[in-house]
Design a protein around this motif. Structure first.
Motif, PDB file in Angstrom:
ATOM      1  N   GLU A  41       0.816  -1.212   0.000  1.00 43.06           N
ATOM      2  CA  GLU A  41       0.000   0.000   0.000  1.00 43.06           C
ATOM      3  C   GLU A  41       0.850   1.261   0.000  1.00 43.06           C
ATOM      4  O   GLU A  41       0.423   2.319  -0.454  1.00 43.06           O
ATOM      5  CB  GLU A  41      -0.938   0.010   1.211  1.00 43.06           C
ATOM      6  CG  GLU A  41      -2.057  -1.003   1.113  1.00 43.06           C
ATOM      7  CD  GLU A  41      -3.065  -0.843   2.234  1.00 43.06           C
ATOM      8  OE1 GLU A  41      -2.997   0.188   2.923  1.00 43.06           O
ATOM      9  OE2 GLU A  41      -3.900  -1.726   2.410  1.00 43.06           O
ATOM     10  N   SER A  42       2.076   1.165   0.539  1.00 50.85           N
ATOM     11  CA  SER A  42       2.920   2.350   0.633  1.00 50.85           C
ATOM     12  C   SER A  42       3.504   2.756  -0.721  1.00 50.85           C
ATOM     13  O   SER A  42       3.996   3.864  -0.896  1.00 50.85           O
ATOM     14  CB  SER A  42       4.078   2.101   1.612  1.00 50.85           C
ATOM     15  OG  SER A  42       4.842   0.988   1.187  1.00 50.85           O
ATOM     16  N   ASP A  43       3.457   1.838  -1.689  1.00 53.04           N
ATOM     17  CA  ASP A  43       4.004   2.127  -3.013  1.00 53.04           C
ATOM     18  C   ASP A  43       2.897   2.614  -3.934  1.00 53.04           C
ATOM     19  O   ASP A  43       1.860   1.960  -4.072  1.00 53.04           O
ATOM     20  CB  ASP A  43       4.649   0.878  -3.628  1.00 53.04           C
ATOM     21  CG  ASP A  43       5.873   0.435  -2.840  1.00 53.04           C
ATOM     22  OD1 ASP A  43       6.509   1.307  -2.243  1.00 53.04           O
ATOM     23  OD2 ASP A  43       6.162  -0.770  -2.839  1.00 53.04           O
ATOM     24  N   GLU A  44       3.130   3.756  -4.563  1.00 55.56           N
ATOM     25  CA  GLU A  44       2.124   4.284  -5.485  1.00 55.56           C
ATOM     26  C   GLU A  44       2.161   3.531  -6.813  1.00 55.56           C
ATOM     27  O   GLU A  44       1.148   3.126  -7.342  1.00 55.56           O
ATOM     28  CB  GLU A  44       2.362   5.788  -5.714  1.00 55.56           C
ATOM     29  CG  GLU A  44       1.988   6.644  -4.520  1.00 55.56           C
ATOM     30  CD  GLU A  44       0.509   6.594  -4.201  1.00 55.56           C
ATOM     31  OE1 GLU A  44      -0.302   6.388  -5.121  1.00 55.56           O
ATOM     32  OE2 GLU A  44       0.163   6.745  -3.031  1.00 55.56           O
ATOM     33  N   GLY A  45       3.370   3.384  -7.364  1.00 48.63           N
ATOM     34  CA  GLY A  45       3.485   2.673  -8.623  1.00 48.63           C
ATOM     35  C   GLY A  45       2.831   3.438  -9.763  1.00 48.63           C
ATOM     36  O   GLY A  45       2.375   4.563  -9.622  1.00 48.63           O
ATOM     37  N   GLU A  46       2.803   2.823 -10.942  1.00 46.21           N
ATOM     38  CA  GLU A  46       2.178   3.397 -12.124  1.00 46.21           C
ATOM     39  C   GLU A  46       0.882   2.688 -12.386  1.00 46.21           C
ATOM     40  O   GLU A  46       0.801   1.476 -12.304  1.00 46.21           O
ATOM     41  CB  GLU A  46       3.099   3.224 -13.341  1.00 46.21           C
ATOM     42  CG  GLU A  46       3.697   4.515 -13.828  1.00 46.21           C
ATOM     43  CD  GLU A  46       4.483   4.313 -15.111  1.00 46.21           C
ATOM     44  OE1 GLU A  46       4.169   3.378 -15.865  1.00 46.21           O
ATOM     45  OE2 GLU A  46       5.417   5.065 -15.349  1.00 46.21           O
ATOM     46  N   TYR A  47      -0.151   3.456 -12.723  1.00 48.09           N
ATOM     47  CA  TYR A  47      -1.432   2.851 -13.053  1.00 48.09           C
ATOM     48  C   TYR A  47      -1.587   2.766 -14.566  1.00 48.09           C
ATOM     49  O   TYR A  47      -1.342   3.745 -15.276  1.00 48.09           O
ATOM     50  CB  TYR A  47      -2.589   3.668 -12.461  1.00 48.09           C
ATOM     51  CG  TYR A  47      -2.706   3.555 -10.963  1.00 48.09           C
ATOM     52  CD1 TYR A  47      -3.408   2.505 -10.388  1.00 48.09           C
ATOM     53  CD2 TYR A  47      -2.102   4.485 -10.123  1.00 48.09           C
ATOM     54  CE1 TYR A  47      -3.516   2.385  -9.011  1.00 48.09           C
ATOM     55  CE2 TYR A  47      -2.201   4.371  -8.741  1.00 48.09           C
ATOM     56  CZ  TYR A  47      -2.912   3.319  -8.195  1.00 48.09           C
ATOM     57  OH  TYR A  47      -3.010   3.202  -6.829  1.00 48.09           O
ATOM     58  N   TYR A  48      -1.963   1.595 -15.049  1.00 48.14           N
ATOM     59  CA  TYR A  48      -2.248   1.410 -16.460  1.00 48.14           C
ATOM     60  C   TYR A  48      -3.740   1.703 -16.654  1.00 48.14           C
ATOM     61  O   TYR A  48      -4.582   1.009 -16.085  1.00 48.14           O
ATOM     62  CB  TYR A  48      -1.917  -0.021 -16.886  1.00 48.14           C
ATOM     63  CG  TYR A  48      -0.461  -0.368 -16.684  1.00 48.14           C
ATOM     64  CD1 TYR A  48       0.473  -0.126 -17.682  1.00 48.14           C
ATOM     65  CD2 TYR A  48      -0.024  -0.923 -15.480  1.00 48.14           C
ATOM     66  CE1 TYR A  48       1.820  -0.430 -17.486  1.00 48.14           C
ATOM     67  CE2 TYR A  48       1.314  -1.228 -15.280  1.00 48.14           C
ATOM     68  CZ  TYR A  48       2.234  -0.983 -16.292  1.00 48.14           C
ATOM     69  OH  TYR A  48       3.551  -1.283 -16.084  1.00 48.14           O
ATOM     70  N   VAL A  49      -4.030   2.723 -17.434  1.00 47.39           N
ATOM     71  CA  VAL A  49      -5.408   3.203 -17.541  1.00 47.39           C
ATOM     72  C   VAL A  49      -6.116   2.587 -18.753  1.00 47.39           C
ATOM     73  O   VAL A  49      -5.583   2.585 -19.866  1.00 47.39           O
ATOM     74  CB  VAL A  49      -5.447   4.744 -17.634  1.00 47.39           C
ATOM     75  CG1 VAL A  49      -6.883   5.238 -17.774  1.00 47.39           C
ATOM     76  CG2 VAL A  49      -4.797   5.361 -16.394  1.00 47.39           C
ATOM     77  N   HIS A  50      -7.307   2.068 -18.497  1.00 51.61           N
ATOM     78  CA  HIS A  50      -8.159   1.502 -19.542  1.00 51.61           C
ATOM     79  C   HIS A  50      -9.534   2.156 -19.494  1.00 51.61           C
ATOM     80  O   HIS A  50      -9.996   2.569 -18.422  1.00 51.61           O
ATOM     81  CB  HIS A  50      -8.352  -0.010 -19.360  1.00 51.61           C
ATOM     82  CG  HIS A  50      -7.136  -0.831 -19.659  1.00 51.61           C
ATOM     83  ND1 HIS A  50      -6.054  -0.898 -18.800  1.00 51.61           N
ATOM     84  CD2 HIS A  50      -6.836  -1.633 -20.718  1.00 51.61           C
ATOM     85  CE1 HIS A  50      -5.134  -1.712 -19.326  1.00 51.61           C
ATOM     86  NE2 HIS A  50      -5.588  -2.164 -20.482  1.00 51.61           N
ATOM     87  N   LEU A  51     -10.158   2.222 -20.647  1.00 56.80           N
ATOM     88  CA  LEU A  51     -11.575   2.545 -20.710  1.00 56.80           C
ATOM     89  C   LEU A  51     -12.332   1.240 -20.517  1.00 56.80           C
ATOM     90  O   LEU A  51     -12.109   0.272 -21.244  1.00 56.80           O
ATOM     91  CB  LEU A  51     -11.940   3.160 -22.069  1.00 56.80           C
ATOM     92  CG  LEU A  51     -13.443   3.311 -22.322  1.00 56.80           C
ATOM     93  CD1 LEU A  51     -14.015   4.455 -21.511  1.00 56.80           C
ATOM     94  CD2 LEU A  51     -13.728   3.483 -23.805  1.00 56.80           C
ATOM     95  N   ILE A  52     -13.211   1.205 -19.522  1.00 52.10           N
ATOM     96  CA  ILE A  52     -13.997   0.007 -19.238  1.00 52.10           C
ATOM     97  C   ILE A  52     -15.438   0.240 -19.705  1.00 52.10           C
ATOM     98  O   ILE A  52     -16.041   1.277 -19.420  1.00 52.10           O
ATOM     99  CB  ILE A  52     -13.994  -0.315 -17.734  1.00 52.10           C
ATOM    100  CG1 ILE A  52     -12.552  -0.444 -17.216  1.00 52.10           C
ATOM    101  CG2 ILE A  52     -14.797  -1.584 -17.455  1.00 52.10           C
ATOM    102  CD1 ILE A  52     -11.758  -1.551 -17.856  1.00 52.10           C
ATOM    103  N   THR A  53     -15.980  -0.744 -20.418  1.00 50.24           N
ATOM    104  CA  THR A  53     -17.380  -0.681 -20.832  1.00 50.24           C
ATOM    105  C   THR A  53     -17.849  -2.104 -21.120  1.00 50.24           C
ATOM    106  O   THR A  53     -17.135  -3.071 -20.842  1.00 50.24           O
ATOM    107  CB  THR A  53     -17.566   0.247 -22.046  1.00 50.24           C
ATOM    108  OG1 THR A  53     -18.965   0.463 -22.291  1.00 50.24           O
ATOM    109  CG2 THR A  53     -16.916  -0.319 -23.297  1.00 50.24           C
ATOM    110  N   ASN A  54     -19.058  -2.235 -21.676  1.00 45.11           N
ATOM    111  CA  ASN A  54     -19.587  -3.553 -22.012  1.00 45.11           C
ATOM    112  C   ASN A  54     -19.084  -4.041 -23.369  1.00 45.11           C
ATOM    113  O   ASN A  54     -18.782  -3.235 -24.248  1.00 45.11           O
ATOM    114  CB  ASN A  54     -21.118  -3.535 -22.056  1.00 45.11           C
ATOM    115  CG  ASN A  54     -21.765  -3.292 -20.719  1.00 45.11           C
ATOM    116  OD1 ASN A  54     -22.651  -2.468 -20.600  1.00 45.11           O
ATOM    117  ND2 ASN A  54     -21.335  -4.006 -19.686  1.00 45.11           N
TER     118      ASN A  54
END
Length: 271
Positions: A41-54
């Motif tokens: 939890e202490s590590d932010e890291g990089e977030y891989y961003v996706h568009l989520i839909t159906n």
């Protein structure tokens, strides 16, 4: 007093399909979801961003449009995403035919363009803004707990700004999902065409039964899958054959849990 984080509202975008050179028909809802492999939890890291839909929102389409708000007071802008590259879809869909989830990666060039245009960008972080099935079970989430649904029913996007429509509801049935006998759950909340792919957020509880567990945070718990309809059939008196089918919205909605979203995003990361 806020019951939902205001940043969540900026995670949600209208999804459009081209109907001509300039016209766009708003067909569904999507939201940005950030995932990483950081365990601490202490590590932010990089977030891989996706568009989520159906799946049914992106399926069969070569391109879609997303509507974003700039950070100032400028009108919302639409941005095209090509869903195919060299004849191959860039998005991933859940392998289970019953699970209606797709994830479209946002390329670095696309992301940089949004940043250059000073678009108000934010995403649901999988480890800080959502609850998985196991977490909901541990928290004691159950029938009657409040929820928010966010989206663009009937293509109702703002004329100048992209503000999502929020509706309140309640969990109608979830114990079968928590016990493993179902792959989705049901909420009591009206949705319509255009809501497909919209996020479902757990409502923090102010009042609760003494001695029971209760949730104090608004977090993503799933995505709108489909409304549950009631069908009645009018029969011919002479032939006893069906002549007219009446279909009504029951106000109940099937919801895909966050776990299915994470499973699809992981598929994209391992390609």
């Amino acid at each position: 007093m806020a019951l939902i984080q205001s940043r969540y509202l900026n995670c949600v975008v209208a999804i459009g399909s081209s109907t001509g050179k300039t016209d766009c028909s708003w067909i569904g809802t999507g939201f940005l979801f950030g995932y990483n492999d950081v365990k601490e939890e202490s590590d932010e890291g990089e977030y891989y961003v996706h568009l989520i839909t159906n799946k049914h929102v992106v399926g069969g389409r070569k391109e879609i449009y997303l509507l974003f708000n700039p950070e100032g007071d400028e009108a919302a802008k639409k941005y095209k995403i090509d869903l195919y590259e060299n004849g191959v879809p860039i998005y991933k869909s859940h392998p289970d035919e019953k699970v209606d989830v797709s994830a479209v990666p946002l390329s670095m060039d696309y992301y940089r363009q949004l940043q250059a245009d000073q678009v108000n960008l934010t995403a649901f972080r999988y480890d800080k803004d959502s609850y998985t099935i196991a977490e909901m079970k541990s928290l004691g989430v159950t029938e009657g707990d409040g929820v928010f649904t966010l989206g663009f029913p009937l293509g109702l996007v703002g004329e100048s700004r992209n503000y999502t429509i929020l509706r309140m509801g309640a969990i109608a049935r979830i114990n079968d999902l928590l016990e493993g006998s179902s792959t989705d759950f049901i909420i009591d909340s009206l949705v319509f065409p255009g809501n497909s792919g919209g996020p479902v957020v757990l409502k923090p509880e102010i009042m609760f039964i003494k001695g029971s567990q209760h949730n104090t945070q608004s977090r993503l718990i799933g995505m709108v899958k489909s409304s549950i309809t009631y069908r009645d059939i009018a029969l011919s008196q002479q032939t006893q054959r069906a002549r007219i089918v009446f279909e009504e919205n029951t106000g109940l909605t099937n919801v895909e849990p966050v776990d299915h979203i994470i499973e699809v995003v992981k598929l994209d990361k391992t390609k």
